[in-house]
Design an enzyme around this catalytic site. Sequence first.
Site, PDB file in Angstrom:
ATOM      1  N   ILE A   1      -3.753   6.659  13.242  1.00 31.22           N
ATOM      2  CA  ILE A   1      -2.743   5.719  13.711  1.00 31.22           C
ATOM      3  C   ILE A   1      -3.353   4.963  14.874  1.00 31.22           C
ATOM      4  O   ILE A   1      -3.911   5.569  15.796  1.00 31.22           O
ATOM      5  CB  ILE A   1      -1.453   6.465  14.128  1.00 31.22           C
ATOM      6  CG1 ILE A   1      -0.800   7.059  12.881  1.00 31.22           C
ATOM      7  CG2 ILE A   1      -0.497   5.534  14.860  1.00 31.22           C
ATOM      8  CD1 ILE A   1       0.388   7.953  13.171  1.00 31.22           C
TER       9      ILE A   1
ATOM     10  N   HIS B   1      -2.794   0.129   1.294  1.00 30.91           N
ATOM     11  CA  HIS B   1      -1.848   1.242   1.311  1.00 30.91           C
ATOM     12  C   HIS B   1      -1.440   1.531  -0.133  1.00 30.91           C
ATOM     13  O   HIS B   1      -1.122   0.602  -0.875  1.00 30.91           O
ATOM     14  CB  HIS B   1      -0.622   0.882   2.164  1.00 30.91           C
ATOM     15  CG  HIS B   1       0.365   1.999   2.244  1.00 30.91           C
ATOM     16  ND1 HIS B   1       0.150   3.118   3.023  1.00 30.91           N
ATOM     17  CD2 HIS B   1       1.546   2.196   1.611  1.00 30.91           C
ATOM     18  CE1 HIS B   1       1.172   3.949   2.877  1.00 30.91           C
ATOM     19  NE2 HIS B   1       2.032   3.413   2.030  1.00 30.91           N
TER      20      HIS B   1
ATOM     21  N   THR C   1      -0.526  -4.890  11.423  1.00 32.87           N
ATOM     22  CA  THR C   1       0.275  -5.187  12.612  1.00 32.87           C
ATOM     23  C   THR C   1       0.563  -3.847  13.305  1.00 32.87           C
ATOM     24  O   THR C   1       0.324  -2.790  12.712  1.00 32.87           O
ATOM     25  CB  THR C   1       1.601  -5.881  12.221  1.00 32.87           C
ATOM     26  OG1 THR C   1       2.302  -5.021  11.320  1.00 32.87           O
ATOM     27  CG2 THR C   1       1.350  -7.228  11.569  1.00 32.87           C
TER      28      THR C   1
ATOM     29  N   ASP D   1       1.771   0.573   8.394  1.00 34.10           N
ATOM     30  CA  ASP D   1       1.978   0.209   6.978  1.00 34.10           C
ATOM     31  C   ASP D   1       2.982  -0.924   6.796  1.00 34.10           C
ATOM     32  O   ASP D   1       3.776  -0.924   5.834  1.00 34.10           O
ATOM     33  CB  ASP D   1       2.391   1.450   6.148  1.00 34.10           C
ATOM     34  CG  ASP D   1       1.299   2.501   6.136  1.00 34.10           C
ATOM     35  OD1 ASP D   1       0.115   2.133   6.249  1.00 34.10           O
ATOM     36  OD2 ASP D   1       1.634   3.699   6.032  1.00 34.10           O
TER      37      ASP D   1
ATOM     38  N   GLN E   1      -6.822   0.265  -9.676  1.00 31.14           N
ATOM     39  CA  GLN E   1      -6.390  -1.110  -9.347  1.00 31.14           C
ATOM     40  C   GLN E   1      -6.715  -1.466  -7.891  1.00 31.14           C
ATOM     41  O   GLN E   1      -6.967  -2.632  -7.573  1.00 31.14           O
ATOM     42  CB  GLN E   1      -4.884  -1.278  -9.603  1.00 31.14           C
ATOM     43  CG  GLN E   1      -4.452  -0.929 -11.020  1.00 31.14           C
ATOM     44  CD  GLN E   1      -5.201  -1.699 -12.088  1.00 31.14           C
ATOM     45  OE1 GLN E   1      -5.617  -2.837 -11.883  1.00 31.14           O
ATOM     46  NE2 GLN E   1      -5.399  -1.072 -13.240  1.00 31.14           N
ATOM     47  N   GLU E   2      -6.695  -0.462  -7.008  1.00 27.78           N
ATOM     48  CA  GLU E   2      -7.107  -0.719  -5.613  1.00 27.78           C
ATOM     49  C   GLU E   2      -8.511  -1.290  -5.580  1.00 27.78           C
ATOM     50  O   GLU E   2      -8.820  -2.197  -4.803  1.00 27.78           O
ATOM     51  CB  GLU E   2      -7.068   0.576  -4.783  1.00 27.78           C
ATOM     52  CG  GLU E   2      -5.678   1.131  -4.559  1.00 27.78           C
ATOM     53  CD  GLU E   2      -5.692   2.376  -3.676  1.00 27.78           C
ATOM     54  OE1 GLU E   2      -6.527   2.476  -2.761  1.00 27.78           O
ATOM     55  OE2 GLU E   2      -4.848   3.268  -3.905  1.00 27.78           O
TER      56      GLU E   2
HETATM   57  C1  GRF Z   1      -6.685   5.067  -0.923  1.00 27.38           C
HETATM   58  O1  GRF Z   1      -5.720   5.553  -1.818  1.00 27.38           O
HETATM   59  C2  GRF Z   1      -6.082   4.049   0.000  1.00 27.38           C
HETATM   60  O2  GRF Z   1      -5.053   3.320  -0.597  1.00 27.38           O
HETATM   61  C3  GRF Z   1      -5.522   4.910   1.106  1.00 27.38           C
HETATM   62  O3  GRF Z   1      -6.435   5.958   1.257  1.00 27.38           O
HETATM   63  C4  GRF Z   1      -7.163   6.138   0.044  1.00 27.38           C
HETATM   64  C5  GRF Z   1      -8.611   5.986   0.399  1.00 27.38           C
HETATM   65  O4  GRF Z   1      -9.459   6.288  -0.672  1.00 27.38           O
HETATM   66  N1  GRF Z   1      -5.320   4.124   2.294  1.00 27.38           N
HETATM   67  P1  GRF Z   1     -10.999   5.958  -0.574  1.00 27.38           P
HETATM   68  O5  GRF Z   1     -11.526   6.659   0.669  1.00 27.38           O
HETATM   69  O6  GRF Z   1     -11.152   4.472  -0.481  1.00 27.38           O
HETATM   70  O7  GRF Z   1     -11.617   6.515  -1.816  1.00 27.38           O
END
Ligand code: GRF
Length: 210
Positions: free
Chosen positions: A92, A109, A141, A145, A173-174
């Site tokens: 944090i 997130h 910000t 989150d 998808q991330e």
């Molecule tokens: C991911 O799920 C991201 O959304 C969250 O923490 C995780 C990190 O995974 N904030 P990684 O370290 O990028 O594999």
Amino acid sequence: MKNIVILISGRGSNMEAIVDTCASEQWPARIAAVISNKASAGGLQFAASRGIPTAVVDHKAFDTREAFDAELARVIDGYQPDLVVLAGFMRILTEGFVRHFEGRMLNIHPSLLPAFPGLHTHQRAIEAGCKLAGATVHFVTPDLDHGPIVAQAAVPVLANDTETSLSARVLKQEHVIYPRAVRWFVEDALTLDQNRVMHKQGTTQLLIGD
Ligand code: GRF
């Protein structure tokens, strides 16, 4: 050439996706450093193997959050960042730190914000009976989150989903939306109006995954 500094705490798969996409798509940017608050973060080895400078600022070595954040900011600033990317950075941050990098710090997130800020997002989405889950890239910000949304990816929640299966589907998808959002930033393709982030060419900021 823009300088990107990436902060991680663990495996760093999002950082890897950004490093690889920056190289393969030849962005007008370089990954100036990968910094972790944990020396054991798996992602540090990957970064070093790509010749990226790494640093560790161990939060346990500081008495207060303010002292840790001040040292972290000092180390980050040493790499003259145009953009700071939080990629699974599990601390944090103080308001002072966030304000210092305001408008040039992104986070990912694993939920469709503003739903489910905080931890255990996938389990909470399953328990709430959500039929849709996902991930959000946003400007950071001082509110944890929260912050203007740059991109979101949505995936269905399947009847037999567990926290493990859903998080794996969202993570895939991330790895698409985070590099995409970072690229938009380094290309100066984003505008910010109040709380709304828009792509200058009207490119969709929503990805529907499976
Ligand atoms: C991911 O799920 C991201 O959304 C969250 O923490 C995780 C990190 O995974 N904030 P990684 O370290 O990028 O594999």
